[in-house]
Scaffold this active site. Structure first.
Site, PDB file in Angstrom:
ATOM      1  N   GLY A   1     -16.300   5.657  18.999  1.00 27.37           N
ATOM      2  CA  GLY A   1     -16.315   6.038  20.414  1.00 27.37           C
ATOM      3  C   GLY A   1     -16.535   7.517  20.654  1.00 27.37           C
TER       4      GLY A   1
ATOM      5  N   SER B   1     -19.515   9.270  20.967  1.00 33.82           N
ATOM      6  CA  SER B   1     -20.506   9.538  22.016  1.00 33.82           C
ATOM      7  C   SER B   1     -19.980   9.091  23.375  1.00 33.82           C
ATOM      8  CB  SER B   1     -21.824   8.824  21.704  1.00 33.82           C
ATOM      9  OG  SER B   1     -22.261   9.186  20.423  1.00 33.82           O
ATOM     10  N   TYR B   2     -19.258   7.990  23.370  1.00 32.08           N
ATOM     11  CA  TYR B   2     -18.685   7.495  24.625  1.00 32.08           C
ATOM     12  C   TYR B   2     -17.698   8.523  25.186  1.00 32.08           C
ATOM     13  CZ  TYR B   2     -16.282   4.492  27.954  1.00 32.08           C
ATOM     14  OH  TYR B   2     -15.742   3.975  29.093  1.00 32.08           O
TER      15      TYR B   2
HETATM   16  N1  LIG Z   1     -12.928   3.788  25.556  1.00 34.72           N
HETATM   17  C1  LIG Z   1     -13.981   2.961  25.616  1.00 34.72           C
HETATM   18  N2  LIG Z   1     -14.120   2.073  26.617  1.00 34.72           N
HETATM   19  C2  LIG Z   1     -15.173   1.234  26.679  1.00 34.72           C
HETATM   20  N3  LIG Z   1     -16.165   1.205  25.772  1.00 34.72           N
HETATM   21  C3  LIG Z   1     -16.095   2.052  24.744  1.00 34.72           C
HETATM   22  C4  LIG Z   1     -15.003   2.982  24.602  1.00 34.72           C
HETATM   23  N4  LIG Z   1     -15.197   3.714  23.479  1.00 34.72           N
HETATM   24  C5  LIG Z   1     -16.347   3.267  22.956  1.00 34.72           C
HETATM   25  N5  LIG Z   1     -16.898   2.268  23.698  1.00 34.72           N
HETATM   26  C6  LIG Z   1     -18.132   1.542  23.383  1.00 34.72           C
HETATM   27  O1  LIG Z   1     -18.125   1.265  21.991  1.00 34.72           O
HETATM   28  C7  LIG Z   1     -19.416   1.453  21.439  1.00 34.72           C
HETATM   29  C8  LIG Z   1     -19.383   2.486  20.319  1.00 34.72           C
HETATM   30  O2  LIG Z   1     -19.025   3.759  20.858  1.00 34.72           O
HETATM   31  P1  LIG Z   1     -19.842   5.079  20.542  1.00 34.72           P
HETATM   32  O3  LIG Z   1     -19.337   6.116  21.465  1.00 34.72           O
HETATM   33  O4  LIG Z   1     -21.318   4.835  20.551  1.00 34.72           O
HETATM   34  O5  LIG Z   1     -19.359   5.368  19.056  1.00 34.72           O
HETATM   35  P2  LIG Z   1     -19.780   6.573  18.094  1.00 34.72           P
HETATM   36  O6  LIG Z   1     -20.535   7.571  18.883  1.00 34.72           O
HETATM   37  O7  LIG Z   1     -18.472   7.092  17.561  1.00 34.72           O
HETATM   38  O8  LIG Z   1     -20.596   5.951  17.013  1.00 34.72           O
HETATM   39  C9  LIG Z   1     -20.337   1.833  22.578  1.00 34.72           C
HETATM   40  O9  LIG Z   1     -20.998   0.693  23.039  1.00 34.72           O
HETATM   41  C10 LIG Z   1     -19.374   2.377  23.620  1.00 34.72           C
HETATM   42  O10 LIG Z   1     -19.902   2.210  24.913  1.00 34.72           O
HETATM   43 MG   LIG Z   2     -22.419   8.338  18.570  1.00 30.56          MG
END
Ligand SMILES: Nc1ncnc2c1ncn2[C@@H]1O[C@H](COP(=O)(O)OP(=O)(O)O)[C@@H](O)[C@H]1O
Ligand SMILES: [Mg+2]
Length: 222
Positions: free
Chosen positions: A22, A24-25
């Site tokens: 999460g 990037s999220y």
């Molecule tokens: N707190 C959250 N609430 C809802 N969805 C989330 C949350 N954290 C992560 N996600 C979802 O989980 C998935 C992976 O998150 P991401 O941010 O892409 O991970 P990373 O960048 O660490 O690889 C994405 O689809 C993101 O939208």
């Molecule tokens: Mg990412």
């Protein structure tokens, strides 16, 4: 964090963790109301503070840059046409900087959002077994806030410059666990190297704070 920046300190946030954790999220979020990440929220608050301030003697300038580090190559996300890898150089006073990285002046939250969107589109994403859209690169979003003050009574001019660095690191998982080969394995090796170095830098900085006066060598780039 924002308060520190307005006081003139440099601040930084790293998002560290496995792919899918999460990062990037947390940093960027989604382009929907209530789903914004730290970066858009911070930019929003920063412009709200700037616009709310009643100090007419202060002039604010906000500049933004956005870059990506992929396999030790630095790419300008706000000028993706520039295909060549940018050089990291050391300024004797200002410290390390990226040569030729575009720094764009923004005057509103809307401006920043537009640049952020453009930059995000330009990001390199490659699939691994663990996450389809996993990002194998580090992304660094930098905001430079300059506050120029002019004191009417004394006719003195002062300037405070602070740098806000917001970093979305590449996944920290081990190469073997993703079943990566070839280019993916090379990416993993570079990511592991840079994350290990970052870890060393942070431990050394913590060591400096702890021992304060003692001379501790800070590792920089590998
Ligand atoms: N707190 C959250 N609430 C809802 N969805 C989330 C949350 N954290 C992560 N996600 C979802 O989980 C998935 C992976 O998150 P991401 O941010 O892409 O991970 P990373 O960048 O660490 O690889 C994405 O689809 C993101 O939208
Ligand atoms: Mg990412």
């Amino acid at each position: 964090m924002l308060s520190h920046a307005f006081e003139g300190y440099n601040v930084c946030i790293f998002a560290y963790g496995q792919t899918g954790a999460g990062k990037s999220y947390t940093m960027m979020g989604r382009q929907e109301p209530g789903e914004e990440g730290i970066i858009p929220q911070l930019c929003h608050d920063m412009f709200r503070r700037i616009n709310d301030t009643d100090a007419s003697d202060t002039v604010y300038t906000v500049e933004v840059s956005y870059m990506e580090i992929y396999c030790e190559r630095v790419r300008d996300l706000l000028n993706p046409q520039n295909e060549k890898s940018l050089r990291v150089r050391e300024h004797p006073i200002l410290g390390p900087y990226v040569e030729d990285l575009s720094k764009l002046v923004v005057t509103s939250y809307r401006d920043i959002l537009q640049l952020m969107e453009e930059g995000n589109k330009a990001r390199t994403v490659a699939a691994t077994n663990m996450n389809e859209t996993s990002s194998r690169s580090h992304a660094v979003f930098t905001i430079v806030l300059t506050q120029r003050k002019h004191d009417e009574h004394t006719d003195l001019k002062g300037e405070k410059v602070s740098k806000i660095s917001l970093v979305d690191l590449a996944g920290s998982e081990r190469a073997e666990s993703t079943g990566a080969q070839g280019q993916r394995l090379k990416e993993g090796a570079n990511i592991n190297k840079s994350l290990t170095t970052l870890g060393k830098v942070i431990s050394a900085l913590a060591e400096v704070t702890k021992e304060n006066a003692k001379d501790v060598r800070r590792p920089t780039r590998p």
